[in-house]
Motif scaffolding. Sequence first.
Motif, PDB file in Angstrom:
ATOM      1  N   GLY A 145       0.815  -1.210   0.000  1.00  0.00           N
ATOM      2  CA  GLY A 145       0.000   0.000   0.000  1.00  0.00           C
ATOM      3  C   GLY A 145       0.847   1.257   0.000  1.00  0.00           C
ATOM      4  N   VAL A 146       1.925   1.257   0.806  1.00  0.00           N
ATOM      5  CA  VAL A 146       2.816   2.415   0.827  1.00  0.00           C
ATOM      6  C   VAL A 146       3.567   2.539  -0.497  1.00  0.00           C
ATOM      7  N   LEU A 147       4.004   1.398  -1.042  1.00  0.00           N
ATOM      8  CA  LEU A 147       4.666   1.433  -2.356  1.00  0.00           C
ATOM      9  C   LEU A 147       3.754   2.032  -3.412  1.00  0.00           C
ATOM     10  N   ILE A 148       2.459   1.654  -3.376  1.00  0.00           N
ATOM     11  CA  ILE A 148       1.499   2.202  -4.343  1.00  0.00           C
ATOM     12  C   ILE A 148       1.320   3.699  -4.109  1.00  0.00           C
ATOM     13  N   GLY A 149       1.236   4.115  -2.844  1.00  0.00           N
ATOM     14  CA  GLY A 149       1.109   5.538  -2.553  1.00  0.00           C
ATOM     15  C   GLY A 149       2.306   6.329  -3.047  1.00  0.00           C
ATOM     16  N   GLU A 150       3.511   5.769  -2.828  1.00  0.00           N
ATOM     17  CA  GLU A 150       4.730   6.409  -3.320  1.00  0.00           C
ATOM     18  C   GLU A 150       4.681   6.560  -4.836  1.00  0.00           C
ATOM     19  N   LEU A 151       4.236   5.505  -5.516  1.00  0.00           N
ATOM     20  CA  LEU A 151       4.170   5.514  -6.974  1.00  0.00           C
ATOM     21  C   LEU A 151       3.151   6.529  -7.476  1.00  0.00           C
ATOM     22  N   ILE A 152       2.001   6.619  -6.810  1.00  0.00           N
ATOM     23  CA  ILE A 152       0.980   7.595  -7.214  1.00  0.00           C
ATOM     24  C   ILE A 152       1.517   9.020  -7.062  1.00  0.00           C
ATOM     25  N   GLY A 153       2.269   9.270  -5.975  1.00  0.00           N
ATOM     26  CA  GLY A 153       2.861  10.587  -5.812  1.00  0.00           C
ATOM     27  C   GLY A 153       3.799  10.944  -6.957  1.00  0.00           C
ATOM     28  N   PHE A 154       4.677  10.001  -7.308  1.00  0.00           N
ATOM     29  CA  PHE A 154       5.568  10.238  -8.447  1.00  0.00           C
ATOM     30  C   PHE A 154       4.772  10.435  -9.741  1.00  0.00           C
ATOM     31  N   ALA A 155       3.692   9.642  -9.915  1.00  0.00           N
ATOM     32  CA  ALA A 155       2.894   9.733 -11.136  1.00  0.00           C
ATOM     33  C   ALA A 155       2.207  11.089 -11.251  1.00  0.00           C
ATOM     34  N   ILE A 168      -1.178   8.010 -13.732  1.00  0.00           N
ATOM     35  CA  ILE A 168      -1.281   7.120 -12.565  1.00  0.00           C
ATOM     36  C   ILE A 168      -1.549   5.687 -13.005  1.00  0.00           C
ATOM     37  N   ALA A 169      -2.484   5.520 -13.942  1.00  0.00           N
ATOM     38  CA  ALA A 169      -2.815   4.165 -14.416  1.00  0.00           C
ATOM     39  C   ALA A 169      -1.605   3.511 -15.070  1.00  0.00           C
ATOM     40  N   GLY A 170      -0.848   4.276 -15.852  1.00  0.00           N
ATOM     41  CA  GLY A 170       0.337   3.715 -16.491  1.00  0.00           C
ATOM     42  C   GLY A 170       1.398   3.306 -15.498  1.00  0.00           C
ATOM     43  N   ALA A 171       1.613   4.155 -14.478  1.00  0.00           N
ATOM     44  CA  ALA A 171       2.612   3.824 -13.457  1.00  0.00           C
ATOM     45  C   ALA A 171       2.228   2.553 -12.706  1.00  0.00           C
TER      46      ALA A 171
END
Length: 820
Positions: free
Chosen positions: A285-295, A348-351
């Motif tokens: 969940g945190v990894l996904i949150g980190e990725l969404i922030g970058f996206a 976001i979807a692509g990331a």
Amino acid sequence: MRRALWILAVLLSHWRRHPMQLATLLIGLISATALWSGVQALNQQARSSYDRAAAIFGGARTPMLVATDGKMLPQSVFAELRRAGWPVSPVLEGRVQIDGHSLRLLGIEPFSIPREVGDAPRVGRSELEAFLTPPHRTLISPETLADLGLKDGATPRLSNDAMLPPVMAQQQLAPDVLVVDISDAQRLLDKSGQISRLLVGKAAGQRPPLQSFAGGRLQLVQPAAETDLERLTDSFHLNLTAFGLLSFVVGLFIVNSAIGLAFEQRLPVLRTLRACGVSARQLNGVLIGELIGFALVAGLAGLVCGYIIAAALLPNVAASLRGLYGAQVPGELSLQPEWWLAGLVISIAGALAAATTSLIKSMRLPILSTVQPYAWQEAQRRWLRLQSAIALAFFVAAGLLLWLGQSLLAGFGVLAAMMLGAALLLPAVLELVLRLGERGARTALAQWFWADSRQQISGLSLALMALLLALAVNVGVATMVETFSRTFLVWLDGRLAADVYISAADEAQAREIQSWLRTRPEVQAVLPGGRAETQLAGAPIDVLGLPDHDTYRAHWPLLQADANAWKQLVRGDAGFVSEQLARRLNLSVGDSIDLAAPTGDWRITVAGIYADYGNPKGQVTVNVAALTRRFPATPITRMAARAAPADVPGLIAALTDKFGLDGRNVIDQATVKQESKQIFNRTFAVTGALNTFTLGVAAIALLTSLLTLANSRLPQLAPLWAIGLTRRRLAEVELLKTLSLAGLTALLALPLGLVVAWCLIAIVNVKAFGWRLPFDVFPLQLIRLLIVTLVAAVIASLLPVLRLARMQPADLVRTFTIER
């Protein structure tokens, strides 16, 4: 929440220690978002222009009443319908010319226009008074006003000597449209007491049946969900969308490689977090949150870049749509808020899509497995057989679409399924080729070379797939464009066989110019021509009139024809049809068609079928004398002249001096060809830009994959250094290995690219435009692309190879002390 923030802080520390990886991740997301959003911006801008053109004072967006026979209606019908409770408003439409510029003239009655009609004149009370009271006003778009070189208040003269009311710019109007009061339109078009159609509003209440009006000649036409212009340009926009999607997918390969590298290097951290009690679900969940922030950050930057790309490409796109389809697209970009939101969502979807595999594998791998540096790569190899099975399924789907599909979307489906199948099958094919190479190796180093190359396939598979797709598309599109270019030039020579083309202001001037030309000794022939518009099978077509002359008999680009086709044309009961019209109506030589003409239905025998590249409308070519008999109102203001090339400049100068013609009214063959070639080049400029960008993104994906493998490969390279291979020699071997894999991928991409070209020529072009090109192969073009691929591979591998060549011996020795 606090615990999640601490986990996030630990994960973010990796990016602080590895800023290049963060840059690679963001570049991948930015490039993917930029190309996709840029293409969507171009499509949105064009489609909003189509809506403007379709909605203007009704058009195809509003219900309307028209005559069943396609002729004009008496104005008295308007009053009768209004008294009977029908909420109608009259419109008179026609074509006019100003200094050789053809414009659409609309006459309206502003008080009765339904509210739901788009683009009604938004003028104030004083401006409405000016529109309705003498000398009235002509509404015109600012773009058209600038094209005509006019200013507000000007009163230009039409080709029939009628004077327009003073012009007044209106922002919401579509280009090349003039709007006047219906009384002025009747005067300007010489159609007193006549109207073209009646717009119908949505007022409630009982309405008498239409059969009781105008002798039963009225029919109600419901608004179309999609206009003719939108249908014509669908293929162009679908082509842009397909390239944008391909660039987006290739950009995601960079993201996938960057995430894979970060995942491998963060394995000790992930292991420690899991050992400290962090669940796999919370960690993901945190990894996904980190990725969404970058996206989100990359998405905003990608949208800005996409806007810049769209603004840079818009002039070429607008020129292409105007030249190919007659679609007027403004040269300034205006975007809706939905575009910005869609760009962030796609980022976001692509990331998340690019990170899905890593997230799933990190959740499923046991805690202690994460200490093994090859756990992720070993898990990748288990997908090889599954990938091959999926690839075969895609090939089967491509075959079914080819066999059963009839639409343009099915044609692109064939392309997509075939390319995805080839990409998924690539690792298995490379594995087989490298295994054969290993069997033929004679020395220990050669055997290691082939075996180690096989081991690298799992780590480089995504980058090599991206390279395969980018190369295949480059080969396919380049082959199609080169084929089209050569065919187009030959076709252009046939269609532009005369030496000088002249457009008179009116028929009186046309007769005067023809008489003058016949007295000139350098003029070998005068060839008057005409063009009319009608409908066939519910679609608009052009009827082109040609004189009976050797110029056309020797050069007209006939694909099929009767033996006495030109003699049949002279009789007036036969004609040639364009290839796209013949395909759409399934016509063959000898068939008959009925054209609606003012003098009654005109039955024409198809005497030939000819190529008409770049024309979205169907076309029928007849003898010019027969055209004027059937369409007596057709102005014969255009003509061509034959002359020796050396006499052309003097003839044009004499025409300019004698009749006051300018560059728009008299033009030589070379200039027409040059303008046509410019339209052709602009048409494919966007495609070429997207091709180049896609290939560049593939090279970046290869670079990031090599960087991903660089550190994990030290245990394989250190023993070779320990037994005597120098670091420079190791770097050369690594470079050769990368070139081998890239070269094998390129060799496999060449036949795939030719198949892509065949699909574009034989399926997509036919479905999109109705005409088919010959299929040619250009070996020099393929060799050049192969060289470019190898150069790109060298550039991509340069950084990891240089790092290996300059690596300190202590770093290689330390490899043996690290537990792996």
